[in-house]
Design a protein around this motif. Structure first.
Motif, PDB file in Angstrom:
ATOM      1  N   UNK A 280       0.853  -1.305  -0.003  1.00  0.00           N
ATOM      2  CA  UNK A 280       0.052  -0.163  -0.080  1.00  0.00           C
ATOM      3  C   UNK A 280       1.076   1.379   0.076  1.00  0.00           C
ATOM      4  N   UNK A 281       1.800   1.146   0.766  1.00  0.00           N
ATOM      5  CA  UNK A 281       2.828   2.459   0.946  1.00  0.00           C
ATOM      6  C   UNK A 281       3.660   2.547  -0.561  1.00  0.00           C
ATOM      7  N   UNK A 282       4.057   1.745  -1.144  1.00  0.00           N
ATOM      8  CA  UNK A 282       4.371   1.818  -2.504  1.00  0.00           C
ATOM      9  C   UNK A 282       3.563   2.374  -3.421  1.00  0.00           C
ATOM     10  N   UNK A 283       2.324   1.841  -3.558  1.00  0.00           N
ATOM     11  CA  UNK A 283       1.069   2.699  -4.349  1.00  0.00           C
ATOM     12  C   UNK A 283       0.817   4.002  -3.889  1.00  0.00           C
ATOM     13  N   UNK A 284       0.779   4.065  -2.765  1.00  0.00           N
ATOM     14  CA  UNK A 284       0.460   5.518  -2.227  1.00  0.00           C
ATOM     15  C   UNK A 284       1.733   6.710  -2.605  1.00  0.00           C
ATOM     16  N   UNK A 285       2.921   6.003  -2.564  1.00  0.00           N
ATOM     17  CA  UNK A 285       4.103   6.907  -2.974  1.00  0.00           C
ATOM     18  C   UNK A 285       4.077   7.423  -4.553  1.00  0.00           C
ATOM     19  N   UNK A 286       3.712   6.249  -5.056  1.00  0.00           N
ATOM     20  CA  UNK A 286       3.542   6.416  -6.758  1.00  0.00           C
ATOM     21  C   UNK A 286       2.564   7.265  -7.165  1.00  0.00           C
ATOM     22  N   UNK A 287       1.462   7.082  -6.331  1.00  0.00           N
ATOM     23  CA  UNK A 287       0.415   8.278  -6.740  1.00  0.00           C
ATOM     24  C   UNK A 287       0.763   9.587  -6.281  1.00  0.00           C
ATOM     25  N   UNK A 288       1.569   9.876  -5.282  1.00  0.00           N
ATOM     26  CA  UNK A 288       2.030  11.101  -4.664  1.00  0.00           C
ATOM     27  C   UNK A 288       3.161  11.617  -5.677  1.00  0.00           C
ATOM     28  N   UNK A 289       4.026  10.819  -6.254  1.00  0.00           N
ATOM     29  CA  UNK A 289       4.942  11.160  -7.143  1.00  0.00           C
ATOM     30  C   UNK A 289       4.511  11.610  -8.505  1.00  0.00           C
ATOM     31  N   UNK A 290       3.412  10.966  -8.941  1.00  0.00           N
ATOM     32  CA  UNK A 290       2.722  11.640 -10.237  1.00  0.00           C
ATOM     33  C   UNK A 290       2.101  12.725  -9.905  1.00  0.00           C
ATOM     34  N   UNK A 291       1.153  12.883  -8.598  1.00  0.00           N
ATOM     35  CA  UNK A 291       0.623  13.913  -8.510  1.00  0.00           C
ATOM     36  C   UNK A 291       1.488  15.354  -8.595  1.00  0.00           C
ATOM     37  N   UNK A 292       2.827  15.111  -7.809  1.00  0.00           N
ATOM     38  CA  UNK A 292       3.716  16.066  -7.736  1.00  0.00           C
ATOM     39  C   UNK A 292       4.349  16.465  -9.245  1.00  0.00           C
ATOM     40  N   UNK A 293       4.435  15.460 -10.055  1.00  0.00           N
ATOM     41  CA  UNK A 293       5.042  15.481 -11.347  1.00  0.00           C
ATOM     42  C   UNK A 293       4.085  16.298 -12.352  1.00  0.00           C
ATOM     43  N   UNK A 294       2.837  15.987 -12.146  1.00  0.00           N
ATOM     44  CA  UNK A 294       1.659  16.701 -13.018  1.00  0.00           C
ATOM     45  C   UNK A 294       1.246  17.888 -12.361  1.00  0.00           C
ATOM     46  N   UNK A 295       1.678  18.002 -11.092  1.00  0.00           N
ATOM     47  CA  UNK A 295       1.167  19.300 -10.327  1.00  0.00           C
ATOM     48  C   UNK A 295      -0.231  19.569 -10.253  1.00  0.00           C
ATOM     49  N   UNK A 296      -0.899  18.533  -9.911  1.00  0.00           N
ATOM     50  CA  UNK A 296      -2.432  18.426  -9.845  1.00  0.00           C
ATOM     51  C   UNK A 296      -2.844  17.491  -8.734  1.00  0.00           C
ATOM     52  N   UNK A 297      -3.890  17.602  -8.200  1.00  0.00           N
ATOM     53  CA  UNK A 297      -4.674  16.700  -7.381  1.00  0.00           C
ATOM     54  C   UNK A 297      -5.274  15.587  -8.197  1.00  0.00           C
ATOM     55  N   UNK A 298      -5.124  14.392  -8.023  1.00  0.00           N
ATOM     56  CA  UNK A 298      -5.596  13.209  -8.928  1.00  0.00           C
ATOM     57  C   UNK A 298      -6.842  12.657  -8.097  1.00  0.00           C
ATOM     58  N   UNK A 299      -6.848  12.566  -6.797  1.00  0.00           N
ATOM     59  CA  UNK A 299      -8.111  11.933  -6.193  1.00  0.00           C
ATOM     60  C   UNK A 299      -8.411  12.806  -4.964  1.00  0.00           C
ATOM     61  N   UNK A 300      -9.836  12.610  -4.660  1.00  0.00           N
ATOM     62  CA  UNK A 300     -10.498  13.062  -3.667  1.00  0.00           C
ATOM     63  C   UNK A 300     -10.963  11.792  -2.787  1.00  0.00           C
ATOM     64  N   UNK A 301     -10.896  12.052  -1.296  1.00  0.00           N
ATOM     65  CA  UNK A 301     -11.591  11.058  -0.565  1.00  0.00           C
ATOM     66  C   UNK A 301     -12.991  11.074  -0.698  1.00  0.00           C
ATOM     67  N   UNK A 302     -13.802  10.152  -0.732  1.00  0.00           N
ATOM     68  CA  UNK A 302     -15.306   9.937  -0.772  1.00  0.00           C
ATOM     69  C   UNK A 302     -15.481   8.793   0.110  1.00  0.00           C
ATOM     70  N   UNK A 303     -16.236   9.135   1.547  1.00  0.00           N
ATOM     71  CA  UNK A 303     -16.697   8.355   2.482  1.00  0.00           C
ATOM     72  C   UNK A 303     -15.157   7.322   2.797  1.00  0.00           C
ATOM     73  N   UNK A 304     -15.217   6.330   2.790  1.00  0.00           N
ATOM     74  CA  UNK A 304     -13.893   5.460   3.043  1.00  0.00           C
ATOM     75  C   UNK A 304     -13.114   5.212   1.863  1.00  0.00           C
ATOM     76  N   UNK A 305     -13.567   5.604   0.679  1.00  0.00           N
ATOM     77  CA  UNK A 305     -12.994   5.262  -0.623  1.00  0.00           C
ATOM     78  C   UNK A 305     -12.208   6.722  -1.106  1.00  0.00           C
ATOM     79  N   UNK A 306     -11.684   6.224  -2.437  1.00  0.00           N
ATOM     80  CA  UNK A 306     -11.163   7.534  -3.049  1.00  0.00           C
ATOM     81  C   UNK A 306     -11.793   7.382  -4.554  1.00  0.00           C
ATOM     82  N   UNK A 307     -11.871   8.601  -5.005  1.00  0.00           N
ATOM     83  CA  UNK A 307     -12.333   8.836  -6.473  1.00  0.00           C
ATOM     84  C   UNK A 307     -11.468   9.804  -7.102  1.00  0.00           C
ATOM     85  N   UNK A 308     -11.108   9.621  -8.659  1.00  0.00           N
ATOM     86  CA  UNK A 308     -10.386  10.827  -9.199  1.00  0.00           C
ATOM     87  C   UNK A 308     -11.120  12.083  -9.359  1.00  0.00           C
TER      88      UNK A 308
END
Length: 93
Positions: free
Chosen positions: A40-68
């Motif tokens: 889970x940590x690797x996936x979370x870190x990958x999403x954060x790296x992509x977010x930084x590289x693209x300079x935008x938010x990619x997901x938002x929290x919805x309830x207990x999950x996330x959506x783009x």
């Protein structure tokens, strides 16, 4: 598009896009990590790296999950067909 952003895109780790699309498909870091065989940590870190590289938010929290976000959904809808096409090409070898 400024030169610094262009440089980031040229050096973007394309594996991050595969992780991103899997998270979009499952709406879950946990389920995506299981599907990808990563922590889970690797996936979370990958999403954060992509977010930084693209300079935008990619997901938002919805309830207990996330959506783009709208931007994340646009990226997913553009990238996923290309990933599918590459997979089909490689399976045909």
């Amino acid at each position: 598009m400024n030169d610094e952003f262009k440089c980031k895109l040229m050096t973007l780790d394309l594996n991050l896009l595969r992780v991103f699309c899997t998270v979009c498909q499952y709406s879950s870091i946990t389920l995506a990590s299981e599907q990808l065989g990563l922590t889970q940590s690797s996936v979370s870190n990958a999403i954060n790296r992509l977010k930084v590289a693209l300079e935008c938010e990619l997901f938002i929290r919805v309830g207990r999950g996330i959506e783009p976000t709208a931007t994340g959904l646009h990226i997913f809808n553009s990238i996923q067909p290309m990933l599918d096409s590459m997979e089909q090409t490689l399976m045909g070898i």
